[in-house]
Scaffold this active site. Structure first.
Site, PDB file in Angstrom:
ATOM      1  CD  GLU A   1      46.953  41.470  30.165  1.00 53.43           C
ATOM      2  OE1 GLU A   1      47.369  41.665  31.324  1.00 53.43           O
ATOM      3  OE2 GLU A   1      45.839  40.957  29.924  1.00 53.43           O
TER       4      GLU A   1
ATOM      5  CG  HIS B   1      46.470  45.191  34.175  1.00 58.94           C
ATOM      6  ND1 HIS B   1      45.643  45.522  35.217  1.00 58.94           N
ATOM      7  CD2 HIS B   1      45.872  44.154  33.540  1.00 58.94           C
ATOM      8  CE1 HIS B   1      44.589  44.713  35.211  1.00 58.94           C
ATOM      9  NE2 HIS B   1      44.698  43.881  34.201  1.00 58.94           N
TER      10      HIS B   1
ATOM     11  CD  GLU C   1      42.070  42.388  35.848  1.00 62.45           C
ATOM     12  OE1 GLU C   1      42.010  42.850  34.698  1.00 62.45           O
ATOM     13  OE2 GLU C   1      43.031  41.709  36.266  1.00 62.45           O
TER      14      GLU C   1
END
Ligand code: ZN
Length: 1001
Positions: free
Chosen positions: A374, A377, A396
């Site tokens: 995360e 990201h 992703e």
């Protein structure tokens, strides 16, 4: 976004359902309910709308600049006329430009009740433009279009659309703004309003240009009851003031950086937090969770690790994390695994909360990996974002790959630069040859299609192709190219070509590719088509080897790949780097290299290229000889991939299973976790399907000594410290498999620990091996062992994960009488089985070979009770048990029994016909697999172990249909059916799982 396994998603939904009976979100007046796609009739009826508005995509027609969002969130019943409970009174001002002159505006709105829309020319005359009534597409495009009555909107102007509306707080679907809750330490139910916007749910909270490439600044103001003391947004809080409404407060947030709508997040709650120590990162890094969780120190680890990861990523990619804080929030009800909302990541519990005295090492590893994903990201996905969902891998696939680098930097003991080979490469290669595969760049257009591409291809294959690119460009060049990409395209929507351009700039600077070849030339072949190459290596005489590529998963396609090839040989067995010795170009299927073919040769060291390799028989023999003489000459990752390749190629009919098995002979030398992970994955099915002693014993006699050798070299764990990191996880797995295979070295160890525990139950068993030890105790200590563990199960609170471990152990009994008692308890009121655990018992007993027959019989005789008691009138638990049986059953007699049950009860199961047919087909596939491969595996292993030794897992020799006595005098009854012999339980192998596949499910 990070997804979670299907099983746990189901459990989550069940638990939510238990807390909240499903409620229909009432569609606000005048708006359609959430659609699952237009019907054929609707598609016809919307045709006229398509003529005035683009189909699904806004196609760069608008340039949003800013959202001024003012939301009044009504969570409670008593609102003094403020509004209806579980709604939001919203006002949004959207500042935007148009790309070309137009006289209409189309944006997204779904399940919103809209009262007023106005449009103002902001920077020209301040003219208020009279709008026509909003036109709704009425389908899954969720378009709202307003026309300007002939006034032309021009690109040089800024416009502001203001919308006043009401949005629902969802109590069914866990997306948009939705309701969650937790129970505080006084037993009070506390409400939480939280968001999940990816991929297209922001439009359920406010009208917006809801596409990933359309970024804007968000100014958020939330009006909420004052007792909600923790109100979070993407940015930090600018101020809190009292509202004119008594008992209400207004929390105002600072502006965000420009970001996509799907990254918008907010939480209205009274959650508590742990904060990372000062100095680890430049801005506050916190983990939020319900206060009881924080009180147990559950947020300390993730807050600290998040701060370290953010610092690593900023340094590694030369970026400067732009938000004023980083919050990670555990929300009790959450459908996905985690979500990377900028500055406000949201997680399910297991991916964020770590209890020092409870959490298993495998779970800690997984948690660390997900937090790393995360936070990766925040650069890949948030700073640069795929322009449209068809290139979701730009988010992703990068978060997946980069997360391994992050974990490796901050928790090197998990060895993620090696773990990736099992976790991403070997996993996604299996997906990539299945019917589920698709090109990395997909053709997602509709919301349902977008949802369907959060897959192991987008994530793990995308991550693997990134690893390959890093290796063929070299790490410094790859990193430099990514730094160019992030620096030049910050705050924009990007395409694969943008990425390839900047990687190519770096590659050209460092001269990393053949003359005239671009990164795009290479990577288009990996991202635009599904599957991957099979590369064959064959001797072409005494001094020549051919290297050729072919398709093998979808033979109708003739396109090939740009394949980077590294080469090692018996004389030069190691490489300094992974820069290719040669390329198989996209239009070249074969090349040759000089090599003395009396010596071994291997290509693709460490599986840096995303392809499988098959050597001819003679070369395979030379590699096999090298492994048997000294396996360490070949690198661990190459060994792991070699084994994974040969087993998978055998299962696809491209190699002989016996050839693959011969490569395992050397495993008594092997103690590398990536190799054992590959072996356990490849042989698990054969072990699950072993049903008779003739099948099981060869398996046990061949494999067990090799696993024991690894365990003995590493040492049986005596302390928590020996179960830490990748090697610790391997130790626990070796214990699991050796105990399941009945190896005395493990069973005796397990019984020793169990008896010490029994003598003094103030002691504890190391929790990372507790599942294996307690399972072995129940399997080998008859009724006494069962009763002791049952006592532990009853005494353990439901909040402690050890309770489920004890429950699993109870299902390990080898005595039919005990297992039948356990099954009966699931339906009897007042028994020791905790409400909510009944289905779990049935599923775990169904995994036990001794118990499977009992479960099928139990389904047959008690189906009505199961539906009434466990399903509260619904047949879902029956389907869940059939799903488990579908994984383990591989015999025609058992299938016949299950078929008879399904046919006899078809009226009760009618609503689940489709999934049940799927489970039945899985069993048919299992039966075919066992005939084609399982029996050949048992047979080869029997021949490899001379003379065969027939033993039971406890070291005793069972007799058909008898009760046998174990070492301490307790008894094991073994009920036989259909002339089948006693078969040991292997269920505990599933008890310890460290495999980091998130399965996008
Ligand atoms: Zn993700």
């Amino acid at each position: 976004m990070q997804f979670f396994t299907r099983l746990v998603v189901c459990l989550c939904v069940l638990s939510l359902t238990a807390a909240h009976p499903p409620l229909q979100v009432e569609s606000p007046h005048g708006f359609p309910a959430k659609s699952h796609g237009p019907s054929r009739a609707e598609k016809n009826s919307i045709h006229s709308f398509a003529e005035i508005s683009p189909l699904y995509k806004l196609n760069d027609s608008y340039i949003p600049l800013k959202y001024d969002l003012d939301l009044l969130v009504i969570l409670d019943e008593e609102n003094s006329g403020v509004g209806t409970q579980f709604t939001v009174r919203g006002q949004v001002g959207i500042t935007f430009q148009v790309a070309e002159p137009t006289n209409m505006v189309t944006l997204h709105a779904n399940v919103l009740e809209i009262f007023r829309v106005t449009l103002t020319n902001v920077n020209d005359t301040g003219e208020v433009i009279t709008l026509g009534e909003p036109i709704l597409s009425g389908d899954d495009r969720h378009f709202m279009t307003v026309t300007t009555g002939g006034v032309e909107l021009r690109p040089e102007n800024h416009y502001q659309m203001e919308v006043i509306y009401i949005a629902p707080i969802s109590r069914g679907d866990l997306n948009g703004l939705y309701l969650s809750n937790y129970t505080d330490s006084d037993g009070n139910l506390k409400r939480i309003a939280t968001t999940q916007m990816q991929a297209y749910h922001a439009r359920q909270l406010f009208p917006c240009f809801d596409e990933p490439g359309l970024k804007a600044v968000f100014n958020l103001t939330v009006t909420h009851k004052t007792n909600y003391t923790t109100v979070l947004g993407n940015s930090d809080v600018a101020g809190i003031e009292e509202s004119n409404l008594p008992g209400w407060s207004i929390t105002t947030f600072n502006p965000t950086v420009p970001m996509a709508t799907y990254l918008f997040a907010m939480v209205v709650s009274d959650l508590d937090y742990s904060q990372a120590p000062e100095g680890l990162f430049k801005v506050p890094v916190r983990t939020y969770a319900p206060p009881p969780v924080i009180a147990r120190q559950g947020g300390v680890y993730s807050a600290e690790i998040a701060a370290r990861l953010l610092q690593f990523f900023d340094t590694y990619f030369a970026t400067d994390y732009p938000m004023p804080k980083m919050d990670s929030v555990h929300i009790p009800h959450y459908d996905s695994g985690a979500m990377e909302n900028w500055g406000l990541n949201i997680y399910r519990e297991g991916y964020l909360i770590y209890y020092p005295d409870e959490t298993l090492e495998t779970a800690k590893n997984l948690l660390t990996s997900v937090v790393s994903h995360e936070l990766a990201h925040q650069n890949f996905g948030n700073l640069v974002t795929c322009k449209w969902w068809d290139e979701l891998w730009l988010n992703e696939g990068f978060a997946t790959y980069v997360s391994y680098l992050g974990v490796d930097a901050v928790r090197p003991e998990y060895r993620h630069k090696e773990w990736i080979i099992n976790d991403a490469i070997q996993y996604s290669m299996r997906v990539d040859v299945s019917a589920r595969s698709h090109p990395i760049v997909n053709d997602a257009v509709t919301p349902d299609e977008v949802d369907s591409y959060f897959t192991g291809i987008t994530y793990e294959k995308g991550g693997s192709v990134n690893r390959m690119t890093e290796k063929f460009l070299s790490e410094p060049t790859y990193r430099k190219g990514l730094q160019y990409y992030l620096r030049n395209l910050s705050y924009t929507g990007v395409t694969g070509d943008d990425l390839f351009h900047y990687l190519n700039v770096a590659a050209a600077e460092d001269n990393r590719l053949p003359v005239g070849v671009t990164v795009k030339d290479v990577l288009d072949t990996w991202t635009l088509q599904k599957s991957h190459p099979l590369v064959r290596v064959s001797a072409g005489g005494s001094n020549l080897v051919y290297i050729s590529q072919e398709r093998y998963a979808d033979p109708d396609n003739v396109d090939l790949w740009w394949v980077p090839v590294t080469v090692v040989t018996q004389d030069a067995p190691t490489l300094e780097n992974w820069v290719p010795k040669l390329w198989l170009e996209g239009n070249v299927s074969i090349k040759s290299v000089e090599h003395d073919t009396t010596k071994w040769i291997m290509i693709n060291q460490d599986a840096t290229g995303y392809y499988r390799v098959l050597y001819d028989e003679a070369l395979t023999g030379l590699i096999t000889d090298q492994l048997n003489q000294d396996a360490s000459v070949i690198t661990p990752l190459s060994r792991s991939q070699l084994l994974d390749d040969y087993f998978n190629l055998a299962y696809l009919g491209k190699a002989e299973i016996e050839t693959a098995l011969k490569l395992t002979e050397y495993l008594d030398q092997e103690d590398h976790f990536t190799v054992w992970e590959a072996i356990f994955t490849q042989l698990r099915q054969a072990l699950n399907f072993a049903q008779t002693l003739e099948e099981y014993d060869p398996f046990k006699n061949y494999l067990s000594p090799r696993i024991v050798a690894a365990l003995m070299r590493l040492g049986r764990p005596q302390s928590e410290g020996e179960l830490v990191g990748a090697v610790g996880i391997l130790r626990a797995k070796l214990i699991d498999w050796t105990c399941a295979l009945g190896a005395p070295e493990c069973v005796n160890f397990a019984i020793e620990l169990y008896e010490e525990w029994q003598a003094d139950d103030t002691q504890t068993i190391l929790r990372d091996i507790e599942a294996s030890i307690t399972c072995a105790a129940v399997a080998n200590r008859g009724r006494a062992g069962f009763d002791f563990i049952m006592g532990k199960y009853v005494a353990t609170p439901i909040t402690n994960p050890a309770k489920v471990r004890y429950l699993n152990a109870l299902a390990c009994s080898q005595e039919s009488v005990i297992l039948q008692d356990l099954l009966d308890m699931t339906l009897d009121a007042g028994t020791s089985i905790t409400p909510g655990h009944g289905l779990l018992v049935l599923q775990r007993v169904a995994m036990n070979t001794v118990g499977r027959e009992l479960v099928i019989k139990f389904l047959t005789e008690r189906v009505d009770d199961i539906i009434t008691i466990l399903g509260e009138g619904k047949p879902a638990p029956v389907a869940s048990v059939l799903s488990t049986l579908g994984t383990y059953v591989a015999s025609q007699p058992e299938l016949d029994q299950i078929l008879k049950f399904v046919v006899d009860n078809s009226a009760k199961l009618v609503e689940l016909t489709s999934p049940i047919n799927g489970y039945l087909n899985t069993i048919r596939t299992n039966i075919g697999w066992k005939i084609n491969f399982g029996k050949r595996i048992y047979s080869w292993m029997a021949d490899a172990v001379q003379p065969p030794v027939t033993t039971a897992p406890t070291g005793t020799t069972p007799t058909e249909g008898t009760t046998r006595t174990t070492g301490t005098g307790s008894t094991e009854a073994t009920t036989q059916a259909g002339g089948q012999n006693f078969v040991p339980s292997v269920i505990l192998i599933t008890a310890v799982s460290g495999y980091l596949v998130y399965n996008n499910l």
